[in-house]
Write an enzyme that holds these catalytic residues in place. Structure first.
Site, PDB file in Angstrom:
ATOM      1  N   HIS A  14      46.235  43.205  43.215  1.00  0.00           N
ATOM      2  CA  HIS A  14      46.356  44.648  43.091  1.00  0.00           C
ATOM      3  C   HIS A  14      47.658  45.166  43.690  1.00  0.00           C
ATOM      4  O   HIS A  14      48.068  46.286  43.406  1.00  0.00           O
ATOM      5  CB  HIS A  14      45.152  45.357  43.727  1.00  0.00           C
ATOM      6  CG  HIS A  14      45.099  45.274  45.210  1.00  0.00           C
ATOM      7  ND1 HIS A  14      44.350  44.354  45.881  1.00  0.00           N
ATOM      8  CD2 HIS A  14      45.706  46.012  46.162  1.00  0.00           C
ATOM      9  CE1 HIS A  14      44.479  44.533  47.177  1.00  0.00           C
ATOM     10  NE2 HIS A  14      45.299  45.533  47.376  1.00  0.00           N
TER      11      HIS A  14
ATOM     12  N   ASP B 104      41.657  38.548  42.922  1.00  0.00           N
ATOM     13  CA  ASP B 104      42.621  39.447  43.563  1.00  0.00           C
ATOM     14  C   ASP B 104      43.726  38.691  44.295  1.00  0.00           C
ATOM     15  O   ASP B 104      44.073  39.005  45.435  1.00  0.00           O
ATOM     16  CB  ASP B 104      41.911  40.401  44.524  1.00  0.00           C
ATOM     17  CG  ASP B 104      42.746  41.643  44.822  1.00  0.00           C
ATOM     18  OD1 ASP B 104      43.820  41.787  44.228  1.00  0.00           O
ATOM     19  OD2 ASP B 104      42.317  42.464  45.660  1.00  0.00           O
TER      20      ASP B 104
ATOM     21  N   SER C 111      47.044  44.547  52.654  1.00  0.00           N
ATOM     22  CA  SER C 111      46.694  43.757  51.479  1.00  0.00           C
ATOM     23  C   SER C 111      47.728  42.678  51.212  1.00  0.00           C
ATOM     24  O   SER C 111      48.927  42.943  51.155  1.00  0.00           O
ATOM     25  CB  SER C 111      46.575  44.650  50.251  1.00  0.00           C
ATOM     26  OG  SER C 111      45.392  45.391  50.277  1.00  0.00           O
TER      27      SER C 111
END
Length: 618
Positions: free
Chosen positions: A170, A201, A279
């Site tokens: 993402h 992911d 992230s």
């Protein structure tokens, strides 16, 4: 929605997610995905509450928009937020922030890097963590011939050797440019995205510049940690520009819903702080080994300090898949809906002799298991591993884990042996495992949606991003029900809708049509948008006859429609009448040329849509 995906952070952080939270799977957990700001014609919406506790799922991204001051920060709700009652906990998943732009150095982790008291002794492995800067340009699903306004975000990544970096998928979704910057450096280097694993992911990056890799050493992956093991999360979250380190312990290890990929894979729950910008950053154990990748968090009024890390077992699967196939092919599934067999009377009725097995309630038509499994079969073992009546299997020495974990360890095309009980008789069958086929996809392959414009009638396949962007109210209850409850009957099947009509004298009377499924063209059932384009191109009849849901009929005179189409495109500033993928020759992969009417199913197609945990897809 109350959840925050630790997502990309920018000078002006803002909330966003690759999928808005909805009552559906993707809506519910928003992995750390970033999406562009909403178009002016669509106001920002607050995501509906999640389940009974009133929590909501939503993604949090940090974005930088042109014209804003460097220190100005804004949090925006995810696009097309959806989310309704039906969740067991009031919470929100937010992707562990992305912040992109740091080149990660990989240093030798054989040396002790943490002392007995848990204080960092050697900062070499911190230098392996880089900051990622990404420019995103997402498609406009309502106007599929164009893209939305670009935005930027930042996240984290780290070096794994061989000139490659790992980050979250993402973090680089809809990327047009990706740059990375090493710790302590002021130079940004252009990175290339080699592969994106949407379900897990994870994204694999490469940097060609030799200067970037000068003096760098790779990080080493560790084994799956145990409960209460110390964990250190490193990355570039919001709150500052330099590297950040947070510390906690492993709280839980189980099959977890991945917000960005709408999938269920093994995940590590930790209590270390994970914020937007984290992230893609690594999580380390006390030996300086990387035990996973930070990617999302769970937040609600009833819970605190719940972050998630992608374990090295999932990372290894992604990397091995890429090495074996030269691309990411995905995680396979069995394609069956299973029911737990906890009730003794139920087991006795099915002639199951012991406290084992799960009942097959539905088999997907597109699954290879449909050739060997039937409704009413009981799966008692998977590759020789016994399956318990609650759908769990042994895990490590004293633990149990969801049966789906064994399936996720396989690769696309692998064969699995199932021990089943059918009408009281035990037998073994074999089936090939493949990635699941979605009638309404969660992510668009290639990024840009397909479209076909015929005399101002705009046709496009129904997808979750389109539902997010259009808002559920405008899509309509019937289409939403099909998206949530209908299974694909063959590979390549799509729900093709008329999204809007570009007004012109040739389509008078149809201007107000929109978001309606087209079922037939000149009497032929439509399989997908490629099939529709093929039928139109090969049509020699005087009229184009479109049959829509609810028995609505639209007729156009073929020659007049063909003649006026170029003028309509020019009036509306549209470069082409169809997307590039529809220019390729049409190949029919379905075995049966007849396409029965697509009825609304009686069971949700996602585990997160199912109202209780007695049923689950595997």
């Amino acid at each position: 929605m109350a959840a925050v995906l630790a997502s990309p952070s920018c000078s002006s952080p803002s909330l966003s997610s690759s999928q808005s939270s909805s009552s559906f799977f993707r809506r519910s957990i928003f992995a750390c995905s970033h999406r562009p700001p909403r178009s002016r014609k669509q106001p920002l919406r607050k995501s509906p509450p999640a389940r009974e506790n009133g929590g909501e799922f939503k993604g949090v991204s940090q974005k930088r928009f042109p014209g804003r001051g460097k220190d100005e920060r804004a949090y925006l709700p995810p696009d097309g937020s959806r989310g309704e009652a039906g969740w067991s906990q009031s919470a929100v998943f937010k992707s562990a922030g992305l912040q992109k732009k740091d080149k990660g150095l990989v240093y030798d982790l054989k040396e002790q890097q943490v002392d007995d008291t848990g204080n960092l002794q050697d900062v070499t492995f911190l230098n392996a963590v880089v900051k990622v800067y990404c420019t995103h340009t997402a498609p406009d699903y309502s106007l599929p011939w164009q893209k939305q306004r670009q935005y930027t975000s930042t996240g984290s990544a780290f070096m794994i050797g061989d000139g490659k970096l790992l980050t979250n998928a993402h973090c680089v979704e809809h990327h047009t440019q990706v740059k990375v910057k090493r710790r302590g450096d002021d130079t940004k280097f252009v990175a290339k995205v080699l592969a994106r694993g949407v379900e897990c992911d994870i994204a694999l990056l490469s940097v060609e510049s030799e200067e970037f890799w000068r003096g760098a050493k790779q990080l080493h992956f560790g084994r799956l940690p145990c409960l209460q093991d110390s964990v250190t999360v490193v990355g570039y979250p919001l709150g500052g520009d330099t590297i950040s380190v947070t510390k906690g312990v492993v709280s839980r290890i189980e099959v977890t819903s991945y917000a960005h990929g709408a999938s269920d894979l093994l995940g590590i729950q930790i209590d270390a702080a994970v914020n937007p910008g984290n992230s893609g950053g690594p999580a380390f154990n006390d030996q300086g080994e990387c035990i996973g990748v930070a990617f999302q968090v769970f937040r609600s009024e009833e819970a605190e300090n719940i972050g998630y890390v992608i374990p090295t077992t999932v990372v290894s699967h992604f990397l091995n898949d890429y090495e074996r196939n030269g691309k990411y092919t995905g995680f396979p599934c069995l394609g069956v809906l299973l029911q737990k067999l906890e009730n003794p009377a139920l087991r006795a009725c099915l002639k199951v002799p012991s406290n084992e097995g799960v009942l097959v309630r539905r088999v997907e038509p597109t699954s290879a298991a449909s050739n060997v499994l039937k409704e009413g079969d009981v799966i008692a073992s998977f590759d020789g591993v016994p399956v318990g009546c609650e759908g769990t299997v042994p895990f490590r020495s004293t633990e149990r884990i969801a049966f789906r974990y064994l399936i996720s360890q396989k690769f696309s095309g692998d064969v699995a042996e199932l021990g089943i009980i059918r009408e009281g008789s035990f037998m073994k069958v074999k089936t090939v495992l493949q990635p699941r086929v979605h009638l309404v996809p969660y992510h668009i392959e290639g990024g840009q949606p397909s479209y076909l414009i015929l005399a101002g009638l705009v046709f496009t396949p129904l997808s979750e991003p389109l539902i997010d962007e259009e808002c559920e109210d405008s899509i309509g209850l019937k289409l939403l029900a099909k998206a949530r409850y209908s299974l694909a009957r063959f590979k390549g099947e799509e729900i093709v809708i008329l999204s809007q009509v570009l007004a012109n004298e040739v389509n008078i009377g149809y201007e107000d049509m929109g978001n309606q499924q087209v079922l037939k063209f000149n009497g032929t059932p439509i399989k997908n948008i490629r099939h529709l384009a093929h039928l139109v191109d090969s049509c020699k009849d005087k009229y184009w006859v479109f049959e829509f849901e609810d028995n609505f009929l639209a007729v156009l005179e073929r020659e007049a429609a063909s003649a006026v189409s170029p003028r309509i495109l020019k009036d509306y500033g549209i470069p082409f009448e169809r997307s590039a993928d529809l220019l390729e020759p049409y190949i029919d992969f379905s075995e049966d040329s007849r396409v029965p009417s697509q009825d609304i199913g009686d069971i949700p197609v996602s585990n997160l849509e199912i109202g209780f945990d007695g049923l689950l897809w595997a």
